[in-house]
Design a protein around this motif. Structure first.
Motif, short mmCIF file in Angstrom:
data_model
loop_
_atom_site.label_atom_id
_atom_site.label_comp_id
_atom_site.label_asym_id
_atom_site.label_seq_id
_atom_site.Cartn_x
_atom_site.Cartn_y
_atom_site.Cartn_z
N UNK A 89 0.82 -1.21 0.00
CA UNK A 89 0.00 0.00 0.00
C UNK A 89 0.85 1.26 0.00
N UNK A 90 2.16 1.11 0.20
CA UNK A 90 3.04 2.27 0.20
C UNK A 90 4.49 1.85 0.32
N UNK A 91 5.39 2.67 -0.21
CA UNK A 91 6.83 2.43 -0.13
C UNK A 91 7.50 3.73 0.27
N UNK A 92 8.36 3.67 1.29
CA UNK A 92 9.09 4.85 1.76
C UNK A 92 10.58 4.60 1.64
N UNK A 93 11.28 5.45 0.92
CA UNK A 93 12.73 5.33 0.80
C UNK A 93 13.41 5.79 2.08
N UNK A 94 14.32 4.97 2.60
CA UNK A 94 15.06 5.33 3.81
C UNK A 94 16.43 5.90 3.47
N UNK A 95 17.17 5.20 2.61
CA UNK A 95 18.50 5.66 2.21
C UNK A 95 18.67 5.45 0.71
N UNK A 96 19.51 6.27 0.11
CA UNK A 96 19.87 6.12 -1.30
C UNK A 96 21.33 6.50 -1.44
N UNK A 97 22.14 5.54 -1.85
CA UNK A 97 23.58 5.76 -1.95
C UNK A 97 24.08 5.45 -3.35
N UNK A 98 24.86 6.37 -3.91
CA UNK A 98 25.54 6.09 -5.16
C UNK A 98 26.69 5.13 -4.90
N UNK A 99 26.92 4.21 -5.81
CA UNK A 99 27.96 3.23 -5.65
C UNK A 99 29.32 3.78 -6.08
N UNK A 100 30.36 3.30 -5.40
CA UNK A 100 31.72 3.75 -5.69
C UNK A 100 32.53 2.64 -6.37
N UNK A 101 33.51 3.06 -7.13
CA UNK A 101 34.47 2.12 -7.71
C UNK A 101 35.47 1.70 -6.64
N UNK A 102 36.35 0.80 -6.99
CA UNK A 102 37.38 0.38 -6.03
C UNK A 102 38.33 1.51 -5.68
N UNK A 103 38.40 2.54 -6.52
CA UNK A 103 39.24 3.70 -6.26
C UNK A 103 38.58 4.70 -5.33
N UNK A 104 37.29 4.52 -5.09
CA UNK A 104 36.54 5.47 -4.27
C UNK A 104 35.77 6.47 -5.08
N UNK A 105 35.99 6.51 -6.39
CA UNK A 105 35.27 7.44 -7.27
C UNK A 105 33.84 6.96 -7.48
N UNK A 106 32.89 7.90 -7.55
CA UNK A 106 31.51 7.54 -7.79
C UNK A 106 31.36 6.96 -9.19
N UNK A 107 30.62 5.87 -9.30
CA UNK A 107 30.42 5.23 -10.59
C UNK A 107 29.37 5.96 -11.41
N UNK A 108 29.57 5.97 -12.72
CA UNK A 108 28.60 6.59 -13.62
C UNK A 108 28.84 6.04 -15.02
N UNK A 109 27.87 6.31 -15.90
CA UNK A 109 28.03 5.94 -17.30
C UNK A 109 28.24 4.45 -17.52
N UNK A 110 29.11 4.13 -18.46
CA UNK A 110 29.37 2.74 -18.85
C UNK A 110 29.78 1.88 -17.66
N UNK A 111 30.63 2.40 -16.80
CA UNK A 111 31.13 1.63 -15.66
C UNK A 111 30.09 1.46 -14.57
N UNK A 112 29.04 2.29 -14.60
CA UNK A 112 28.04 2.25 -13.53
C UNK A 112 26.76 1.55 -13.89
#
Length: 304
Positions: A89-112
């Motif tokens: 009947x409902x969904x509430x988001x608690x947390x949302x985290x962008x994933x990081x690469x092994x280097x610590x950089x945020x993933x995006x595009x092709x790699x993400x």
């Protein structure tokens, strides 16, 4: 699954056609080929956040009251689910985290291009990626990735058709398979990670025009495979199941097969047991970040 702009345009038209077809359908989806899975209900989830959409995997926990869901743009979301008489009947988001690469950089595009999700007993999240085909472990959602060794077979998988699924069994072994990359015998290859190395324990038979999009091991220890087919009238979905034996998967059963437009683009699968002991499959649709599609949570009761 991430789409190029031309394919997104096609999806927009096919999604519109599917929605039109669904409008003429009864409130209950058309009977499956085997009529074994029982439709329980659907819930359309809406949220005005820049990360919202493109969900390709999910895991249900706490008796159906919590959900971890993965976007194909490298975002991991935890939620609380409200239910009324067992239905969402409902969904509430608690947390949302962008994933990081092994280097610590945020993933995006092709790699993400994150597609598959498995959660280990210790809470670690394992995620499969389709762009640069690989599987990574995250001890914490905000932490750095630890990429598992990449076998040569992963490097040869086609772009945008590779590691779409990820599942974990009761022993903690991981299983992944490609969306569209058959072996020399025309079978769907399955790779297993036992904590030390990758192997090819078995293959699965393809059937018709359906392609794998997610997999899960149920509480019953059986292997479940969600598959999708895209038609000009909308998406079709199929759910198959195998018993896991010493000799490999056996007793293939088609639990569900829908007609075009019955549901949206179902890509994520979680098989779990509700408070009454009933076996359920919860699936989530990938809206491809298109306004003509929707994020739909669909639930079916499964036979034992």
């Amino acid at each position: 699954m991430r789409r190029r702009s031309a394919l997104k345009l096609i999806l927009a038209f096919t999604a519109a056609a599917g929605l039109a077809a669904a409008a003429f359908a009864a409130s209950r989806p058309a009977a499956a080929v085997t009529a074994k899975a029982q439709y329980l209900g659907s819930y359309t989830w809406n949220l005005k956040q820049p990360w919202f959409g493109g969900f390709s995997a999910l895991k249900i926990s706490a008796g159906g009251r919590e959900m971890t869901v993965l976007s194909d743009r490298a975002t991991l979301v935890t939620t609380s689910i409200r239910r009324k008489k067992g239905q969402i009947s409902g969904v509430s988001a608690r947390t949302a985290h962008g994933l990081r690469a092994s280097t610590g950089k945020m993933l995006s595009g092709f790699a993400g291009d994150s597609e598959g999700l498995a959660i280990a007993a210790d809470g670690s999240r394992y995620i499969s990626f389709e762009g640069a085909a690989r599987v990574a472990r995250y001890r914490h959602a905000q932490g750095r990735a630890k990429v598992l060794p990449r076998p040569a077979a992963f490097r040869k998988l086609p772009v945008n058709k590779s590691l779409e699924t990820l599942a974990i069994d009761a022993r903690g072994d991981l299983y992944t398979l490609p969306e569209q990359a058959f072996d020399q015998n025309g079978q769907i290859p399955v790779w297993r990670w036992n904590g030390r190395r990758w192997s090819r324990p078995f293959s699965l038979p393809p059937s018709g025009s359906f392609l794998p999009v997610d997999a899960d091991f149920g509480p019953d220890g059986r292997f479940y495979l969600l598959e999708r087919d895209l038609t000009f009238l909308g998406f079709r979905s199929r759910l198959r199941r195998w018993d896991m034996t010493a000799g490999g998967p056996a007793n293939e059963t088609v639990l569900l097969q829908t007609g075009p437009g019955t549901h949206d683009n179902l890509e994520g699968l979680s098989v779990w047991t509700d408070d009454t002991g009933r076996l359920r499959a919860t699936m989530v649709s990938d809206d491809n970040f298109l306004p003509l599609q929707r994020t739909e949570l669909v639930e079916y009761a499964l036979p034992r």
